[in-house]
Design a protein around this motif. Sequence first.
Motif, PDB file in Angstrom:
ATOM      1  N   VAL A 207     -14.064  -1.506 -14.215  1.00  0.00           N
ATOM      2  CA  VAL A 207     -13.187  -1.797 -13.063  1.00  0.00           C
ATOM      3  C   VAL A 207     -11.989  -0.859 -13.058  1.00  0.00           C
ATOM      4  N   CYS A 211     -11.299   1.906 -10.088  1.00  0.00           N
ATOM      5  CA  CYS A 211     -10.024   1.825  -9.353  1.00  0.00           C
ATOM      6  C   CYS A 211      -9.200   3.100  -9.553  1.00  0.00           C
ATOM      7  N   THR A 212      -9.249   3.672 -10.735  1.00  0.00           N
ATOM      8  CA  THR A 212      -8.542   4.933 -10.981  1.00  0.00           C
ATOM      9  C   THR A 212      -9.130   6.054 -10.132  1.00  0.00           C
ATOM     10  N   SER A 214     -10.773   5.651  -7.297  1.00  0.00           N
ATOM     11  CA  SER A 214     -10.400   5.351  -5.913  1.00  0.00           C
ATOM     12  C   SER A 214      -8.959   5.749  -5.633  1.00  0.00           C
ATOM     13  N   PHE A 215      -8.067   5.433  -6.589  1.00  0.00           N
ATOM     14  CA  PHE A 215      -6.650   5.795  -6.442  1.00  0.00           C
ATOM     15  C   PHE A 215      -6.479   7.310  -6.327  1.00  0.00           C
ATOM     16  N   ASN A 263      -3.713  -1.780  -3.814  1.00  0.00           N
ATOM     17  CA  ASN A 263      -4.591  -2.748  -4.493  1.00  0.00           C
ATOM     18  C   ASN A 263      -5.244  -2.150  -5.737  1.00  0.00           C
ATOM     19  N   ASP A 264      -5.457  -0.811  -5.742  1.00  0.00           N
ATOM     20  CA  ASP A 264      -5.983  -0.171  -6.958  1.00  0.00           C
ATOM     21  C   ASP A 264      -4.992  -0.292  -8.109  1.00  0.00           C
ATOM     22  N   ILE A 267      -4.960  -3.967  -9.370  1.00  0.00           N
ATOM     23  CA  ILE A 267      -6.156  -4.340 -10.125  1.00  0.00           C
ATOM     24  C   ILE A 267      -6.194  -3.625 -11.478  1.00  0.00           C
ATOM     25  N   ILE A 268      -5.736  -2.378 -11.525  1.00  0.00           N
ATOM     26  CA  ILE A 268      -5.699  -1.654 -12.804  1.00  0.00           C
ATOM     27  C   ILE A 268      -4.766  -2.358 -13.784  1.00  0.00           C
ATOM     28  N   GLY A 297      -4.323  -8.071  -5.753  1.00  0.00           N
ATOM     29  CA  GLY A 297      -5.195  -6.918  -5.563  1.00  0.00           C
ATOM     30  C   GLY A 297      -6.514  -7.292  -4.921  1.00  0.00           C
ATOM     31  N   VAL A 301      -8.171  -6.084  -1.326  1.00  0.00           N
ATOM     32  CA  VAL A 301      -9.518  -5.510  -1.253  1.00  0.00           C
ATOM     33  C   VAL A 301     -10.291  -6.117  -0.084  1.00  0.00           C
TER      34      VAL A 301
END
Length: 373
Positions: A207, A211-212, A214-215, A263-264, A267-268, A297, A301
């Motif tokens: 995850v 997310c990293t 995506s960021f 949100n990334d 969530i990170i 987060g 999403v």
Amino acid sequence: RITFSHLFLQGWDSTREINSYPPAAGPLAIYKIKEFYDTIDYAFDAYSKLNEAIGPYSYTDENNHMTGMQLCVYQYKKGIIFGFNESYIFDSEIEEKCYNITHNIYTEGLFASETYFKDIEFKFSALVHVNLKFSVKTVNLKAAGPITSPDCYRFDIEIKFDNKDHDGQMLLSLDAEPVRLKCKGDTHYVRDNELDLFLRSLLNFLVILICTLSFTLCSRAIWRAQQLKTITNNFFKLTYHRELSHNDKLEFLNMWYIMIIINDILIIVGSAIKEQIERKTFTSNQWNVGSVFLGTGNMLVWFGVLRYLGFFKTYNVVILTLKKAAPKVARFLLCALLIYAGFTFCGWLVLGPYHMKFRSLATTSECLFSLVN
């Protein structure tokens, strides 16, 4: 907290465990000086018989010997009332005095607080509140499951005598603040699920990795869009001798990407806290903090899913309508919020002295929100 209330709080019964409306019983309180001392005696006697409790509670001493209690008294510097001639002597400065209670019931007999504090004068007319403090240790086996091992805790228990209203009713309450400890000594936990633990950690890292990624991609897209905005603005300057308008420049800023970046990050951070909790890295319980990051987060999403509905013709109309109406809806909500605040303050000030639902701003707001729904 409920267990400790049954063990250490005199007069506590099961009807007070449920928050019902109207309440099944009135507030737990004392009204006589003797009851004040009896409540301290009851707590001390229960603390001395800690081994009789069903729960696996121990004293904080390394040898499991009973440790002392602490009684902290908060009272006005001067608070003498002469009711017979309607006069008083009053100094609003609050003084704090703490007394250690050390008594060995095996050598000195039963504890009697009225005798123990015979040299100390409690001025109940000037008393604001009194706190009786002590601590217990325990091991929580409830958390033990297929993934986590048992946790060790210290509970800092505080019995509060609240007399700030000075209306002859001294309210009683109990708070228990948990402090997570690092388990040590003779600990033996049989774990036959190393694969489950590995898969849980793998999911957390997966995850974080997604997310990293995506960021990074969303940040790159926003940066490229700002570069394109600069190039386009320069082109308009050279060709048409004018700059892009403010609204035209905002077209290069994709708010969906901004929301995805936020949100990334949430969530990170939340996944990192979750992984650290599962590895027992934190000595304190950080589930509240981690759940806020993960929950917020996750909500963003699902909001982001609306972006993909815009690719369908029917749903795109709805998305465009929401986008167009957003400023007017925001102005309407601001006006509604002001009206809501007005009714809240009105209910608190007018009905507060007469109804328990309006005794605080929080409960008044909850009641009004329920009526609106």
